[in-house]
Scaffold this motif. Structure first.
Motif, PDB file in Angstrom:
ATOM      1  N   GLY A 220       0.838  -1.185   0.000  1.00 58.74           N
ATOM      2  CA  GLY A 220       0.000   0.000   0.000  1.00 58.74           C
ATOM      3  C   GLY A 220       0.877   1.241   0.000  1.00 58.74           C
ATOM      4  N   ALA A 221       0.385   2.308   0.621  1.00 58.80           N
ATOM      5  CA  ALA A 221       1.156   3.550   0.659  1.00 58.80           C
ATOM      6  C   ALA A 221       2.502   3.341   1.342  1.00 58.80           C
ATOM      7  CB  ALA A 221       0.357   4.629   1.373  1.00 58.80           C
ATOM      8  N   GLU A 222       2.521   2.508   2.387  1.00 61.39           N
ATOM      9  CA  GLU A 222       3.786   2.130   3.013  1.00 61.39           C
ATOM     10  C   GLU A 222       3.632   0.745   3.604  1.00 61.39           C
ATOM     11  OE1 GLU A 222       7.160   3.540   6.253  1.00 61.39           O
ATOM     12  OE2 GLU A 222       5.774   4.979   5.387  1.00 61.39           O
ATOM     13  N   THR A 223       4.497  -0.159   3.190  1.00 59.69           N
ATOM     14  CA  THR A 223       4.450  -1.553   3.624  1.00 59.69           C
ATOM     15  C   THR A 223       5.858  -2.000   4.001  1.00 59.69           C
ATOM     16  OG1 THR A 223       2.605  -2.033   2.136  1.00 59.69           O
ATOM     17  CG2 THR A 223       3.884  -3.914   2.928  1.00 59.69           C
ATOM     18  N   SER A 224       5.990  -2.730   5.083  1.00 60.14           N
ATOM     19  CA  SER A 224       7.292  -3.222   5.527  1.00 60.14           C
ATOM     20  C   SER A 224       7.441  -4.698   5.217  1.00 60.14           C
ATOM     21  CB  SER A 224       7.460  -2.990   7.029  1.00 60.14           C
ATOM     22  OG  SER A 224       7.464  -1.609   7.320  1.00 60.14           O
ATOM     23  N   THR A 225       8.645  -5.080   4.789  1.00 61.75           N
ATOM     24  CA  THR A 225       8.965  -6.487   4.554  1.00 61.75           C
ATOM     25  C   THR A 225      10.296  -6.808   5.215  1.00 61.75           C
ATOM     26  OG1 THR A 225      10.190  -6.113   2.500  1.00 61.75           O
ATOM     27  CG2 THR A 225       7.799  -6.418   2.307  1.00 61.75           C
ATOM     28  N   ILE A 226      10.472  -8.072   5.597  1.00 60.93           N
ATOM     29  CA  ILE A 226      11.735  -8.536   6.164  1.00 60.93           C
ATOM     30  C   ILE A 226      12.058  -9.894   5.562  1.00 60.93           C
ATOM     31  CG2 ILE A 226      12.961  -9.279   8.240  1.00 60.93           C
ATOM     32  CD1 ILE A 226      11.347  -7.324   9.863  1.00 60.93           C
ATOM     33  N   ALA A 227      13.282 -10.054   5.121  1.00 56.81           N
ATOM     34  CA  ALA A 227      13.742 -11.340   4.596  1.00 56.81           C
ATOM     35  C   ALA A 227      15.106 -11.644   5.199  1.00 56.81           C
ATOM     36  CB  ALA A 227      13.842 -11.292   3.075  1.00 56.81           C
ATOM     37  N   GLU A 228      15.355 -12.926   5.468  1.00 53.58           N
ATOM     38  CA  GLU A 228      16.667 -13.354   5.945  1.00 53.58           C
ATOM     39  C   GLU A 228      17.272 -14.335   4.965  1.00 53.58           C
ATOM     40  OE1 GLU A 228      16.957 -14.697   9.952  1.00 53.58           O
ATOM     41  OE2 GLU A 228      16.760 -12.664  10.765  1.00 53.58           O
ATOM     42  N   LEU A 229      18.563 -14.256   4.852  1.00 50.12           N
ATOM     43  CA  LEU A 229      19.286 -15.074   3.891  1.00 50.12           C
ATOM     44  C   LEU A 229      20.468 -15.717   4.596  1.00 50.12           C
ATOM     45  CD1 LEU A 229      19.512 -15.849   0.863  1.00 50.12           C
ATOM     46  CD2 LEU A 229      20.848 -13.756   0.536  1.00 50.12           C
ATOM     47  N   ARG A 230      20.548 -17.056   4.552  1.00 53.26           N
ATOM     48  CA  ARG A 230      21.666 -17.779   5.147  1.00 53.26           C
ATOM     49  C   ARG A 230      22.657 -18.127   4.045  1.00 53.26           C
ATOM     50  NH1 ARG A 230      22.987 -20.234   9.820  1.00 53.26           N
ATOM     51  NH2 ARG A 230      20.987 -19.599  10.720  1.00 53.26           N
ATOM     52  N   ILE A 231      23.942 -17.821   4.301  1.00 52.59           N
ATOM     53  CA  ILE A 231      24.975 -17.969   3.282  1.00 52.59           C
ATOM     54  C   ILE A 231      26.084 -18.860   3.817  1.00 52.59           C
ATOM     55  CG2 ILE A 231      26.662 -16.747   1.850  1.00 52.59           C
ATOM     56  CD1 ILE A 231      24.875 -14.241   2.232  1.00 52.59           C
ATOM     57  N   ALA A 232      26.368 -19.926   3.096  1.00 51.32           N
ATOM     58  CA  ALA A 232      27.491 -20.798   3.464  1.00 51.32           C
ATOM     59  C   ALA A 232      28.784 -20.242   2.862  1.00 51.32           C
ATOM     60  CB  ALA A 232      27.242 -22.214   2.963  1.00 51.32           C
ATOM     61  N   ASP A 233      29.884 -20.409   3.583  1.00 48.76           N
ATOM     62  CA  ASP A 233      31.196 -19.929   3.133  1.00 48.76           C
ATOM     63  C   ASP A 233      31.127 -18.493   2.625  1.00 48.76           C
ATOM     64  OD1 ASP A 233      32.314 -22.496   3.633  1.00 48.76           O
ATOM     65  OD2 ASP A 233      31.522 -23.183   1.716  1.00 48.76           O
ATOM     66  N   PRO A 234      30.698 -17.561   3.434  1.00 48.73           N
ATOM     67  CA  PRO A 234      30.477 -16.191   2.963  1.00 48.73           C
ATOM     68  C   PRO A 234      31.777 -15.472   2.632  1.00 48.73           C
ATOM     69  CG  PRO A 234      30.301 -16.270   5.339  1.00 48.73           C
ATOM     70  CD  PRO A 234      30.451 -17.700   4.892  1.00 48.73           C
ATOM     71  N   GLU A 235      31.678 -14.533   1.713  1.00 42.84           N
ATOM     72  CA  GLU A 235      32.795 -13.644   1.399  1.00 42.84           C
ATOM     73  C   GLU A 235      32.636 -12.409   2.281  1.00 42.84           C
ATOM     74  OE1 GLU A 235      33.546 -13.202  -2.902  1.00 42.84           O
ATOM     75  OE2 GLU A 235      31.998 -14.728  -3.151  1.00 42.84           O
ATOM     76  N   LEU A 236      33.453 -12.338   3.321  1.00 41.94           N
ATOM     77  CA  LEU A 236      33.272 -11.318   4.351  1.00 41.94           C
ATOM     78  C   LEU A 236      34.072 -10.052   4.038  1.00 41.94           C
ATOM     79  CD1 LEU A 236      33.516 -13.577   7.539  1.00 41.94           C
ATOM     80  CD2 LEU A 236      31.479 -12.909   6.251  1.00 41.94           C
ATOM     81  N   TRP A 237      33.548  -8.933   4.524  1.00 37.66           N
ATOM     82  CA  TRP A 237      34.214  -7.640   4.360  1.00 37.66           C
ATOM     83  C   TRP A 237      35.072  -7.360   5.590  1.00 37.66           C
ATOM     84  CZ3 TRP A 237      34.898  -3.120   6.922  1.00 37.66           C
ATOM     85  CH2 TRP A 237      35.329  -2.011   6.191  1.00 37.66           C
ATOM     86  N   SER A 238      36.280  -6.877   5.346  1.00 31.19           N
ATOM     87  CA  SER A 238      37.157  -6.410   6.429  1.00 31.19           C
ATOM     88  C   SER A 238      38.169  -5.459   5.826  1.00 31.19           C
ATOM     89  CB  SER A 238      37.874  -7.579   7.110  1.00 31.19           C
ATOM     90  OG  SER A 238      38.873  -8.116   6.253  1.00 31.19           O
ATOM     91  N   ASP A 239      38.985  -4.836   6.676  1.00 32.75           N
ATOM     92  CA  ASP A 239      40.016  -3.952   6.148  1.00 32.75           C
ATOM     93  C   ASP A 239      41.054  -4.721   5.344  1.00 32.75           C
ATOM     94  OD1 ASP A 239      40.749  -5.086   8.745  1.00 32.75           O
ATOM     95  OD2 ASP A 239      42.608  -3.949   8.552  1.00 32.75           O
ATOM     96  N   ALA A 240      41.312  -5.964   5.734  1.00 31.85           N
ATOM     97  CA  ALA A 240      42.327  -6.763   5.046  1.00 31.85           C
ATOM     98  C   ALA A 240      41.830  -7.309   3.715  1.00 31.85           C
ATOM     99  CB  ALA A 240      42.776  -7.915   5.946  1.00 31.85           C
ATOM    100  N   ASP A 241      40.529  -7.552   3.600  1.00 34.32           N
ATOM    101  CA  ASP A 241      39.947  -8.123   2.378  1.00 34.32           C
ATOM    102  C   ASP A 241      38.522  -7.585   2.234  1.00 34.32           C
ATOM    103  OD1 ASP A 241      39.463  -9.575   0.131  1.00 34.32           O
ATOM    104  OD2 ASP A 241      39.417 -11.532   1.106  1.00 34.32           O
ATOM    105  N   PRO A 242      38.389  -6.375   1.696  1.00 32.95           N
ATOM    106  CA  PRO A 242      37.068  -5.721   1.667  1.00 32.95           C
ATOM    107  C   PRO A 242      36.158  -6.255   0.558  1.00 32.95           C
ATOM    108  CG  PRO A 242      38.726  -4.270   0.732  1.00 32.95           C
ATOM    109  CD  PRO A 242      39.460  -5.486   1.221  1.00 32.95           C
ATOM    110  N   ARG A 243      35.632  -7.462   0.768  1.00 31.75           N
ATOM    111  CA  ARG A 243      34.729  -8.073  -0.207  1.00 31.75           C
ATOM    112  C   ARG A 243      33.366  -7.375  -0.162  1.00 31.75           C
ATOM    113  NH1 ARG A 243      36.340 -13.062  -2.531  1.00 31.75           N
ATOM    114  NH2 ARG A 243      38.589 -13.273  -2.157  1.00 31.75           N
ATOM    115  N   LEU A 244      32.921  -6.907  -1.290  1.00 31.18           N
ATOM    116  CA  LEU A 244      31.637  -6.223  -1.379  1.00 31.18           C
ATOM    117  C   LEU A 244      30.642  -7.042  -2.182  1.00 31.18           C
ATOM    118  CD1 LEU A 244      32.885  -2.578  -2.044  1.00 31.18           C
ATOM    119  CD2 LEU A 244      31.840  -3.444   0.055  1.00 31.18           C
TER     120      LEU A 244
END
Length: 788
Positions: A220-244
């Motif tokens: 409608g005029a404003e509707t909220s949704t929430i979704a969760e996603l589980r990821i195996a072996d994720p590519e993580l972001w950090s200062d040493a390896d900033p995966r985006l």
């Protein structure tokens, strides 16, 4: 959603009260490219404010003409006009309709143009912006004047993601698995609810690996949704390896489709009261610098390529963190921090409801002025604070929100009967009446009430990151309840209080929110696990906060305004970087005086030394070998400076430094007397291939700005002794300016010439295609640089 940036504008420095009108005749106005800062186009003026770099402000008008037909939204959608920052007091008209304005020069703000477009009588959409920066003593540093950041037009379909409507959160993450949550606010212009299929696609920018989650929604005029996603072996972001990753949301409904995307990162950050900072469960020490926004001759309209060069130089030094001083910065800078792997403390305000002293005749020269954001705080602080958080809460680089910098500065303006004499940073030379309790001043306990309100606003907008502030006077603020309002305690220059106050605030983590360059202050981090790190004042020199004419900026940086490393950069690199470091500097020896900060060092060797010379060896191996004229010289560790040091009676030949690790030479440096200039080297700077590819993959648009590093060379190919005036001319492009980093050089930035500093300067050119740059220096052959 379709987005187009409006970069071509017409500009006038006159204040014509009729320039808002759609039919106003603007044919004589000057074309400019936005982002644009008019103050650096004008001469330095001693009558202007030292605090803001002796550059003028005033009033300016901008007008843009945009073909309206290109903006027609599909199926009755909406059109939004977005300003990422106008300094300052912007008023905006569209086709003659006054749509609003913004007092802050740093806040992102927007307007819905859908209704106004429906009234359009032709294809010419006219945007008029009046900018008022007449109060040039409004800050303690330079902020520029004009539309200093990007302007966008967004075209949204009938069903759409609402403004700042996507919130991406990493719920948990380690090397084995991660869970991310995508919360969205969707909207529709339809009178009836619309059945929508929502698909979120998370795509690694490094590998192309995709993760998808889908869900139904009735919008409608404003509707909220929430979704969760589980990821195996994720590519993580950090200062040493900033995966985006690219988060793409696709909305599908009967007869319609919309797509939204933004860059995000998967990471878990944590501040621990005893163990400091960690990312994805791995300990990290924040090796940070504070940054203001300007780049010398470019003012605050800094192209992303210029920030890329600067940030890569800081990264090479070993830095992994940035504190945005003392206001939100341009979105491109945050995007680069995401790309390159910098942790960011974002900061909202330098003052709250009462103005600080603004020095306009030199630092601590009385009387001060009291212009600035405090005049707007009561009306605008909540909107400006929410704007900062909402604009940045999906960025992996941002790790904390600061609600204020040195708000508790003693007697500036808040006071307390708990102490008779109030001294803080740089206060020792103030008049006595400025350092004693004055009951007519605002009571410092008021700050606790304001901090409580600001912290609540931040936590409502983003409960995932800590709230912090940079305390100038924790001797008192730790006892008035001010620091009880924050999650992360930041101290400016008060390292000696870490141990005692850690015991008093045993449940709260600490960080050096602003620190000097002294070795002792770095040791206060390395010797205390509970201190998350430090942020040096500053990473780069900046305009403003000047001590008196002709000095028009602060030399506190590790790099010059031209983006070249200083000797202190090399010293810091020897402490912060794992890469081999060897760097020699010299200075006349003063008996009993070893302080690195008391008198300057140099890379220049006199051809006829007149007395004992001190040789400092910046190195990060486990041993060094130093020779002078081929003869070995013993060195000793100097704890105060943080390097090995030797004193020799005379220098009778080249200095050679070898740095060893496990008995092997890992780095060398050689210092010999420099000769007179015989040629001018001019090299186009280019980013390493990896940084360039990350820059492009993250969707950062190049602005066409070319950076030419110029160096005077002697007959041996080394950096020459002495400086020369360099003049630049451009064919097929636009000369944006020359910068040498000399804070005493008040040559107008608009001129096409500037003298080198320590034989170097940088030239900025904008070129859309092929262009050539000719550089002239008296007595030398011209240097010709081809672009494109």
């Amino acid at each position: 959603m379709r987005t187009q940036s409006i970069d071509q504008w017409l500009f006038s420095r006159t204040d014509d009260p009729d320039a808002w009108a759609k039919g106003y005749a603007d044919g004589a106005w000057r074309p400019v490219t936005v982002p644009h800062d008019w103050s650096v186009e004008e001469p330095f003026e001693q009558s202007a404010s030292s605090g803001t770099g002796y550059l003028p402000g005033g009033v300016g008008w901008y007008r843009a003409h945009v073909p309206a037909a290109r903006l027609a939204p599909p199926d009755g959608g909406l059109v939004r006009l977005v300003f990422h920052g106008v300094y300052k007091r912007a008023d905006v008209w569209v086709n003659g309709y006054h749509v609003g304005g913004r007092a802050s020069g740093h806040a992102r703000f927007s307007f819905d143009l859908t209704e106004i477009l429906s009234y359009a009588t032709d294809d010419d959409l006219v945007i008029s912006v009046r900018v008022d920066h007449t109060d040039i003593s409004d800050s303690r540093w330079y902020n520029g004047s004009g539309i200093t950041r990007r302007v966008d037009l967004e075209v949204h379909p009938a069903v759409h993601v609402r403004e700042h409507g996507t919130v991406f959160t990493t719920v948990e993450a380690d090397a084995g698995a991660a869970v991310v949550r995508i919360a969205q606010r969707l909207g529709s212009v339809s009178a009836e609810p619309v059945a929508v299929h929502v698909r979120h696609t998370l795509t690694s920018l490094a590998t192309g690996r995709e993760h998808v989650v889908e869900l139904p929604a009735v919008v409608g005029a404003e509707t909220s949704t929430i979704a969760e996603l589980r990821i195996a072996d994720p590519e993580l972001w950090s200062d040493a390896d900033p995966r985006l990753h690219r988060l793409t949301t696709t909305l599908l409904w009967e007869g319609g489709r919309a797509e939204y995307s933004e860059t995000v990162g998967i990471r878990i950050i944590r501040f621990d009261a005893d163990q400091g900072f960690s990312v994805n469960g791995e300990p990290r020490t924040l090796k940070g610098v504070c940054l203001h926004e300007d780049a010398g001759t470019l003012g605050t309209a800094v192209p992303p390529e210029v920030w890329l060069r600067r940030l890569l130089t800081l990264k090479e030094m070993g830095a992994n963190a940035v504190r945005m001083a003392h206001n939100p910065h341009a979105p491109e800078l945050y995007a680069l921090c995401d790309v390159l792997g910098f942790y960011v403390i974002d900061e909202a305000f330098d003052e709250w409801e009462n103005a600080k002293n603004k020095w306009w005749q030199g630092h601590n020269v009385y009387p001060p002025r009291h212009q600035g954001y405090a005049a707007d705080f009561a009306d605008w602080h909540e909107r400006d604070l929410r704007a900062m958080v909402e604009a940045g809460r999906n960025r992996p680089s941002i790790i904390a929100w600061s609600i204020g910098n040195e708000i508790d500065y003693p007697n500036d303006p808040y006071a307390s009967p708990l102490f008779a004499e109030m001294t803080g940073n740089n206060d020792a030379n103030k008049p006595a009446q400025e350092r004693v309790y004055d009951p007519t001043r605002p009571d410092i306990r008021r700050l606790t009430t304001i901090a409580r309100s600001l912290a609540r606003i931040v936590r409502e907008s983003d409960p995932t990151r800590p709230v912090t502030l940079a305390a100038a006077f924790p001797e008192l603020s730790s006892r008035t309840g001010l620091l009880d309002q924050v999650d992360l305690i930041g101290y400016n220059y008060k390292e000696h209080l870490y141990g005692e106050d850690h015991e008093r605030f045993s449940g709260k983590p600490f960080v050096g929110s602003e620190n000097s360059h002294r070795h002792a202050d770095w040791l206060a981090v390395t010797r205390n696990d509970f201190v998350a790190g430090q942020f040096l004042w500053t990473g780069i020199d900046y305009l403003g906060e000047a001590h008196g004419w002709p000095i028009h900026g602060s030399g506190a940086g590790l790099m010059t305004l031209a983006g070249f490393p200083k000797d202190t950069w090399h010293l810091r690199r020897s402490w912060w970087s794992d890469e081999p470091v060897a760097h020699l500097v010299v200075r006349p020896h003063a008996e009993g005086e070893t302080s690195f900060w008391s008198h300057p060092v140099s890379r220049m060797l006199d051809t006829a030394p007149s007395g004992p010379t001190e040789i400092l060896c910046f190195a990060n191996g486990d041993a060094v070998r130093l020779t002078v004229g081929g003869d070995p010289v013993e060195t000793a560790w100097d704890e105060e400076i943080g390097c090995r040091r030797a004193v020799v009676p005379v220098i009778d030949g080249p200095l050679v430094l070898e740095v060893l690790r496990d008995g092997e030479v890992i780095a060398t440096d050689r210092l010999a007397p420099a000769g007179e200039p015989v040629r001018l080297d001019a090299v186009v700077w280019s980013a390493p291939a990896d940084a360039s590819s990350r820059f492009a993959a993250a969707g950062l648009a190049a602005s066409g700005v070319v950076q030419i590093e110029c160096t005077l060379r002697d007959g041996e190919g080394g950096i020459a002794r002495g400086d020369l005036l360099v003049e630049a001319s451009v064919e097929g492009g636009e000369l944006l300016g020359l910068e040498n980093g000399d804070l005493a050089d008040v040559t107008p930035y608009a001129l096409p010439r500037r003298r080198t500093l320590d034989a170097r300067l940088i030239v900025f050119v904008r070129a859309a295609g092929e262009a050539s740059v000719r550089l002239r220096a008296a007595g030398l052959e011209d240097a010709l640089v081809a672009i494109g």
